[in-house]
Motif scaffolding. Structure first.
Motif, PDB file in Angstrom:
ATOM      1  N   HIS A   1      43.368  52.448  40.291  1.00  0.00           N
ATOM      2  CA  HIS A   1      43.298  51.521  41.419  1.00  0.00           C
ATOM      3  C   HIS A   1      41.967  51.535  42.174  1.00  0.00           C
ATOM      4  O   HIS A   1      41.676  50.582  42.884  1.00  0.00           O
ATOM      5  CB  HIS A   1      44.426  51.830  42.402  1.00  0.00           C
ATOM      6  N   SER A   2      41.189  52.581  42.052  1.00  0.00           N
ATOM      7  CA  SER A   2      39.971  52.661  42.858  1.00  0.00           C
ATOM      8  C   SER A   2      38.982  51.574  42.498  1.00  0.00           C
ATOM      9  O   SER A   2      38.384  50.938  43.371  1.00  0.00           O
ATOM     10  CB  SER A   2      39.325  54.040  42.697  1.00  0.00           C
TER      11      SER A   2
ATOM     12  N   TYR B   1      43.246  44.213  34.571  1.00  0.00           N
ATOM     13  CA  TYR B   1      42.771  43.717  35.857  1.00  0.00           C
ATOM     14  C   TYR B   1      42.634  42.200  35.797  1.00  0.00           C
ATOM     15  O   TYR B   1      42.432  41.620  34.723  1.00  0.00           O
ATOM     16  CB  TYR B   1      41.430  44.363  36.226  1.00  0.00           C
TER      17      TYR B   1
ATOM     18  N   GLN C   1      41.388  34.531  37.922  1.00  0.00           N
ATOM     19  CA  GLN C   1      42.777  34.979  38.091  1.00  0.00           C
ATOM     20  C   GLN C   1      43.720  34.223  37.154  1.00  0.00           C
ATOM     21  O   GLN C   1      44.865  33.949  37.497  1.00  0.00           O
ATOM     22  CB  GLN C   1      43.235  34.810  39.541  1.00  0.00           C
TER      23      GLN C   1
ATOM     24  N   ASN D   1      38.416  47.962  40.310  1.00  0.00           N
ATOM     25  CA  ASN D   1      39.239  46.857  39.826  1.00  0.00           C
ATOM     26  C   ASN D   1      39.213  46.731  38.313  1.00  0.00           C
ATOM     27  O   ASN D   1      40.223  46.442  37.691  1.00  0.00           O
ATOM     28  CB  ASN D   1      38.759  45.547  40.472  1.00  0.00           C
ATOM     29  N   GLU D   2      38.052  46.930  37.708  1.00  0.00           N
ATOM     30  CA  GLU D   2      37.894  46.634  36.289  1.00  0.00           C
ATOM     31  C   GLU D   2      37.859  47.881  35.413  1.00  0.00           C
ATOM     32  O   GLU D   2      37.632  47.765  34.212  1.00  0.00           O
ATOM     33  CB  GLU D   2      36.614  45.826  36.068  1.00  0.00           C
TER      34      GLU D   2
ATOM     35  N   LYS E   1      51.551  40.476  38.990  1.00  0.00           N
ATOM     36  CA  LYS E   1      50.580  41.564  38.960  1.00  0.00           C
ATOM     37  C   LYS E   1      50.274  41.930  37.522  1.00  0.00           C
ATOM     38  O   LYS E   1      51.140  41.884  36.648  1.00  0.00           O
ATOM     39  CB  LYS E   1      51.128  42.792  39.692  1.00  0.00           C
TER      40      LYS E   1
ATOM     41  N   TYR F   1      38.060  36.769  36.823  1.00  0.00           N
ATOM     42  CA  TYR F   1      37.436  36.155  38.000  1.00  0.00           C
ATOM     43  C   TYR F   1      38.235  34.947  38.477  1.00  0.00           C
ATOM     44  O   TYR F   1      38.398  34.735  39.681  1.00  0.00           O
ATOM     45  CB  TYR F   1      36.001  35.749  37.651  1.00  0.00           C
TER      46      TYR F   1
ATOM     47  N   GLU G   1      45.074  37.898  45.957  1.00  0.00           N
ATOM     48  CA  GLU G   1      44.138  38.845  45.360  1.00  0.00           C
ATOM     49  C   GLU G   1      44.875  39.826  44.468  1.00  0.00           C
ATOM     50  O   GLU G   1      45.976  40.285  44.777  1.00  0.00           O
ATOM     51  CB  GLU G   1      43.382  39.591  46.468  1.00  0.00           C
ATOM     52  N   ARG G   2      44.272  40.118  43.324  1.00  0.00           N
ATOM     53  CA  ARG G   2      44.780  41.057  42.336  1.00  0.00           C
ATOM     54  C   ARG G   2      46.069  40.583  41.655  1.00  0.00           C
ATOM     55  O   ARG G   2      46.822  41.389  41.118  1.00  0.00           O
ATOM     56  CB  ARG G   2      45.010  42.450  42.950  1.00  0.00           C
TER      57      ARG G   2
ATOM     58  N   LYS H   1      41.302  47.031  31.230  1.00  0.00           N
ATOM     59  CA  LYS H   1      40.323  47.839  31.958  1.00  0.00           C
ATOM     60  C   LYS H   1      39.566  48.750  30.998  1.00  0.00           C
ATOM     61  O   LYS H   1      40.105  49.216  29.994  1.00  0.00           O
ATOM     62  CB  LYS H   1      41.026  48.687  33.018  1.00  0.00           C
TER      63      LYS H   1
ATOM     64  N   CYS I   1      44.813  38.537  32.402  1.00  0.00           N
ATOM     65  CA  CYS I   1      44.633  39.977  32.643  1.00  0.00           C
ATOM     66  C   CYS I   1      43.741  40.536  31.544  1.00  0.00           C
ATOM     67  O   CYS I   1      44.064  40.421  30.357  1.00  0.00           O
ATOM     68  CB  CYS I   1      45.985  40.691  32.638  1.00  0.00           C
TER      69      CYS I   1
END
Length: 808
Positions: free
Chosen positions: A686-687, A521, A526, A689-690, A515, A524, A501-502, A532, A529
């Protein structure tokens, strides 16, 4: 001059013709060696060491007399030697010639020999070192992303050296080999059956391997033998599936005669790094006029003609009676490519350039010598007096353009500074073939740019239907997955696992997922990137617009109430319960509504400083005013009792003192907050995702909670006092209204805390604005709307008589 391995294979006859063509051109060119002619002497080594040694020593002997190191024939004195075609022959020749310091030109590939410069100082390579080709093959494999290949090498010292060089090179570039198959160097037909039986046991390695690309090392005889073994094995076992054969410049399709043409369809679509070649003007026309009767001194043409056309030049031999008679008018262009090619091959081109290199070196020596003799006033020095060792200085510094337009010069290691052509071989069942030049390899190019390819021009084996072949141990891991090595297998064999994840993998066959940068971000799937989006509660969006309109409308209503109170300031209902406190409370509520606007829009340095502090201070003034009103009601009731000491506390001074002292404490807290760790604009990566949340960082969470706790303390005190005073007799029962307003206020902020902590981004800001508006509206509505109702709609009740009546 010595040319090796000539007519044992008809195709090699072109080497001789390239030599003859070059010498003829030079002798007819008045600009090179005027008044002098070049000659040549040709010997055949037949790939045998002892014959190679003998042929070399013959050059150092008087003609017709084999007396090595004794040559009294000045006219036939060798000035340079061209040979050989394969590395072993070149080394055999160099072993002897290095003693005499006679220049030797190898026109075939030459394996890397430790200390070559000291062992063979008179050696010049017309083909760059083989290591360049190995690196070129690695670049080619990387270009097509082939990581699982087969290795085929001759079973001799050269094959072992090839494997020792290539295997680590492949591993360094993340390429694995599926198998290593060693083929015999050369053999006689007596042993062919034994070889075929042995090869039959190894044949399944080729047919069952998942690798579609085979890197092959070997000389033309061994490659011809490999073709024979493959053709024979296919008739006994299953046919070999289509493969991509990748070979070095040794490679060539050749046959001994028309009757011995073996099928070459297996190698259709092969790729090879061939010695760079060009076509000198007039060479093809020169080939077209070749006939057996052309030159009486050519001792090789009869053997070549008979093998190439499967005919006999004489009828004296009984064994040849079954053959057709050669007419002598056969045409070379009618021969299949495995026997003879009409275009100059790379090795023939090297012979051609080697002859010109010797001629230019001799020409430069004559010029330098004639200048020197003129300065000394001496006679002209003849060319036959030149010794072979004198050529080295001029050869190392030679630099000229040949007739095909290529530049010829050697580097400090005696290697021709030249690249390689990438050749795509297109074969046909009748033995014909086409060389397609589809790229090049330049060893002097910058790192990573050595190889150039025209992918669209490559013809693949028919098995692949002209689709790029894959040569992998495992299927490619598509983006969004990473490789997981299989236990006990090579690193090219792996499984594909989804990225955690992430994390993302943006390319095929990623060793590990990565990362995304903070301002990006994962998608879907993955597999990439995405940037944001900057998020904050804007005036341009509907939620921000609605909240701003509500804040302004409530502020206008508050201003209207304040105006109404000021207009009717002398009426009993306004005077009741401290008129000045009502004004202070209304102004505080007005500012509370307006301070909510600071939370809308992109946070800036000034707005962040004012957001929480203005909210804390204005609400503190409002709650202090409510508390002062409530205490005033309680004191007023207590003062009405006979003999009460509370009369002296009555008046505006006490109310103003409560408001001032309570507000002063909050102001001091905010001032200390701003001086120590003030709020500042911040990005929350970080709060969500997008999104990048633009917010005001409190700076000091402790100070923020101090402000909120203090407001809660005032609210609870006001609610408690108002609750106990709600049934006290009052003209307009203001304590009861204050109790309801504080219940709404406390309910709003108690529900605010969990809601605020459970939301992120602009929703968190919207919750805080809504709480400000709701709690402020509660205070405004329950405390002032009943009074406005009487002032505006029931003015008859806003009289002193009515006030006294209500008291009774």
């Amino acid at each position: 001059m010595l040319i090796d391995e000539l007519v044992s294979v008809p195709k090699n006859y072109q080497f001789l013709l390239a030599l003859v063509f070059a010498v003829a051109e030079i002798n007819e060119n008045p600009a090179i060696l005027p008044n002098a002619s070049l000659g040549f002497h040709i010997l055949n080594s037949y790939y045998l060491t002892k014959i190679t040694y003998k042929a070399t020593l013959n050059l150092l002997s008087t003609q017709q007399r084999f007396l090595p190191n004794f040559n009294c024939d000045i006219k036939n004195h060798p000035i340079a030697v061209i040979g050989g075609h394969v590395c072993e022959t070149s080394i055999d020749i160099a072993t002897i010639l290095s003693i005499y310091n006679i220049p030797q030109f190898t026109f075939g590939s030459f394996s890397q020999v430790q200390g070559r410069g000291m062992l063979f100082p008179s050696l010049y390579q017309m083909v760059p070192d083989e290591v360049y080709q190995y690196k070129g093959v690695v670049r080619l494999l990387q270009h097509f992303r082939w990581t699982w290949i087969g290795l085929v090498a001759t079973d001799d010292d050269n094959g072992d050296q090839f494997l020792q060089t290539v295997v680590p090179l492949l591993a360094q570039n993340r390429i694995c080999y599926s198998f290593i198959l060693k083929t015999p160097n050369r053999t006689f037909m007596d042993y062919f059956i034994n070889l075929l039986l042995k090869f039959q046991t190894q044949y399944p390695i080729l047919t069952e391997s998942k690798a579609n690309a085979y890197f092959v090392y070997g000389t033309p005889p061994t490659l011809h033998l490999l073709n024979m073994l493959l053709s024979a094995a296919e008739k006994v076992s299953a046919p070999l599936p289509g493969k991509v054969w990748i070979v070095t410049s040794h490679w060539d399709f050749e046959s001994l005669s028309v009757q011995a043409v073996w099928p070459i369809e297996t190698f259709h679509g092969a790729l090879s790094f061939a010695v760079h070649s060009n076509q000198p003007p007039g060479f093809q026309k020169f080939l077209e006029i070749i006939r057996p009767s052309w030159v009486g001194g050519d001792g090789f043409i009869q053997d070549f003609w008979e093998q190439a056309f499967s005919c006999s030049m004489k009828m004296s031999n009984e064994h040849e009676e079954s053959k057709t008679i050669c007419t002598g008018e056969e045409k070379l262009e009618s021969l299949p490519g495995v026997l003879f090619e009409m275009t100059m091959t790379g090795h023939s081109y090297n012979v051609y350039n080697a002859v010109y290199a010797v001629a230019h070196a001799l020409h430069n020596i004559r010029i330098a010598t004639s200048k020197h003799r003129r300065l000394l006033g001496g006679a002209r020095q003849e060319i036959h007096i030149i010794q072979p060792w004198q050529l080295h200085h001029f050869l190392r510094n030679i630099y000229f353009n040949n007739s095909a337009g290529d530049i010829i010069h050697f580097n400090e290691n005696g290697e021709l500074v030249e690249g390689f052509d990438v050749i795509n071989w297109v074969t046909f069942p009748n033995g014909s073939l086409i060389r397609l030049k589809v790229g090049g390899l330049d060893p002097e190019a910058p790192q990573g740019q050595e190889l150039t390819l025209s992918d669209d021009h490559i013809v693949w084996h028919r098995h692949f239907n002209q689709v790029l072949p894959l040569s992998l141990c495992s299927d490619n891991c598509r983006p969004g997955y990473s490789k997981k090595k299989r236990e006990g297998e090579k690193f090219c064999c792996y499984d594909c696992v989804p990225c955690p994840e992430r994390m993302v993998s943006e390319q095929n066959d990623m060793d590990a997922c990565n990362k995304c940068p903070e301002d990006f971000y994962p998608s879907y799937r993955q597999d990439q990137c995405n940037p944001k989006v900057v998020s904050y509660l804007s005036y341009k969006e509907s939620l921000g617009t609605i909240l701003a309109i509500l804040a302004i409308c409530f502020a206008m209503v508050t201003a209207f109430v304040l105006q109404t109170f000021m207009k009717h300031q002398n009426t009993p209902i306004v005077k009741a319960n401290n008129r000045s406190l009502s004004y202070i409370l209304l102004i505080a509520l007005l500012l509370c509504f307006l301070c909510s606007l600071l939370f809308i829009g992109q946070p800036g340095k000034m707005t962040c400083l004012l957001q929480q502090t203005s909210f804390g201070i204005t609400f503190c003034v409002a709650l202090s005013s409510v508390l002062a009103k409530t205490i005033t009601v309680v004191l007023a009731f207590m003062a009405t009792k006979p003999g009460s000491m509370m009369r002296k506390w009555m008046g505006e001074r006490l109310a103003h003192s409560i408001v001032f002292s309570c507000s002063l404490i909050q102001t001091c807290i905010c001032t200390f907050w701003l001086n120590t760790s003030p709020p500042f604009p911040d990005k929350d990566m970080h709060s969500l995702n997008e999104k990048i949340i633009m917010k005001c960082n409190e700076g000091s969470a402790a100070m923020f909670y101090c402000v909120m706790i203090y407001l809660g303390f005032l609210a609870i005190i006001s609610l408690t006092v108002a609750f106990f005073a709600r049934k006290l007799p009052d003209s307009f029962n203001e304590a009861k209204f204050i109790t309801f307003s504080m219940l709404v206020f406390c309910s709003v902020w108690l529900s605010f805390v969990p809601t605020y902590l459970s939301t992120k981004g602009k929703s968190m800001v919207a919750v805080e604005i809504f709480s400000i508006l709701a709690s402020t509206t509660g205070l405004l509505g329950f405390i002032f709307f009943p009074k406005c109702y009487i002032i505006i709609l029931r003015p008859e009740m806003n009289k002193k008589e009515q006030l006294l009546k209500q008291k009774k």
